[in-house]
Design a protein around this motif. Structure first.
Motif, PDB file in Angstrom:
ATOM      1  N   ASP A 159       0.829  -1.214   0.000  1.00 44.94           N
ATOM      2  CA  ASP A 159       0.000   0.000   0.000  1.00 44.94           C
ATOM      3  C   ASP A 159       0.858   1.256   0.000  1.00 44.94           C
ATOM      4  O   ASP A 159       0.616   2.187  -0.772  1.00 44.94           O
ATOM      5  N   HIS A 193       2.718   1.663  -3.326  1.00 48.02           N
ATOM      6  CA  HIS A 193       1.792   1.990  -4.409  1.00 48.02           C
ATOM      7  C   HIS A 193       1.342   3.452  -4.331  1.00 48.02           C
ATOM      8  O   HIS A 193       1.233   4.132  -5.358  1.00 48.02           O
ATOM      9  N   THR A 243       2.881  -3.300  -8.571  1.00 45.21           N
ATOM     10  CA  THR A 243       3.477  -3.006  -7.263  1.00 45.21           C
ATOM     11  C   THR A 243       3.561  -4.277  -6.429  1.00 45.21           C
ATOM     12  O   THR A 243       4.579  -4.544  -5.781  1.00 45.21           O
ATOM     13  N   ARG A 300      -1.833  -1.810  -9.734  1.00 45.89           N
ATOM     14  CA  ARG A 300      -1.523  -2.291  -8.385  1.00 45.89           C
ATOM     15  C   ARG A 300      -0.815  -3.643  -8.429  1.00 45.89           C
ATOM     16  O   ARG A 300       0.066  -3.918  -7.618  1.00 45.89           O
TER      17      ARG A 300
END
Length: 135
Positions: free
Chosen positions: A60, A63, A75, A72
């Motif tokens: 998180d 990203h 990542t 996402r």
């Protein structure tokens, strides 16, 4: 458990990829957590919720700071690459460096190279120039 969350917190305090990989490597290698994790995985155990939470927090955070609008999953793949490479390095790196022809300091050089690769990829930069034509 707690060590994993502390490492995720380090990322949130602007710890660079190289420093973070060295901290993860040190945690796994120095405390022999790598051997224990290897045994658990090979015995069919799953990682506990704290480790999953740590990987999610790292993903998180990375990203969110990436420029543009990257996928996402990209990542997530970079987090997996760095995590698996660092884990493998901590568990089997000492044996592999000599086999491939690197000296013992090859581990630190490898982790620096990996950190550069991750940093450049996450910034949207290629590690080599792209050719406009293919051979």
């Amino acid at each position: 458990g707690r060590g994993c969350l502390a490492l995720a917190g380090e990322l949130e305090r602007d710890l660079g990829p190289g420093e973070l990989l060295e901290r993860i490597y040190g945690t796994i290698k120095d405390n022999e957590h790598g051997k224990l994790l290897s045994w658990l995985v090979l015995s069919g155990h799953r990682f506990d919720a704290i480790f999953a939470e740590t990987l999610q927090r790292i993903t998180d955070t990375l990203h969110e700071i990436r420029p543009g609008s990257p996928d996402r999953q990209d990542t997530m793949f970079m987090v997996m690459l760095a995590t698996l490479a660092t884990f493998g390095d901590a568990v089997a790196g000492d044996s592999m460096y000599g086999a491939i022809g690197l000296k013992k300091a090859g581990g630190q050089q490898f982790r620096q190279w990996l950190a550069t690769l991750v940093r450049r990829h996450m910034a949207g930069k290629s590690s080599r120039k792209q050719s406009s034509s293919r051979a």
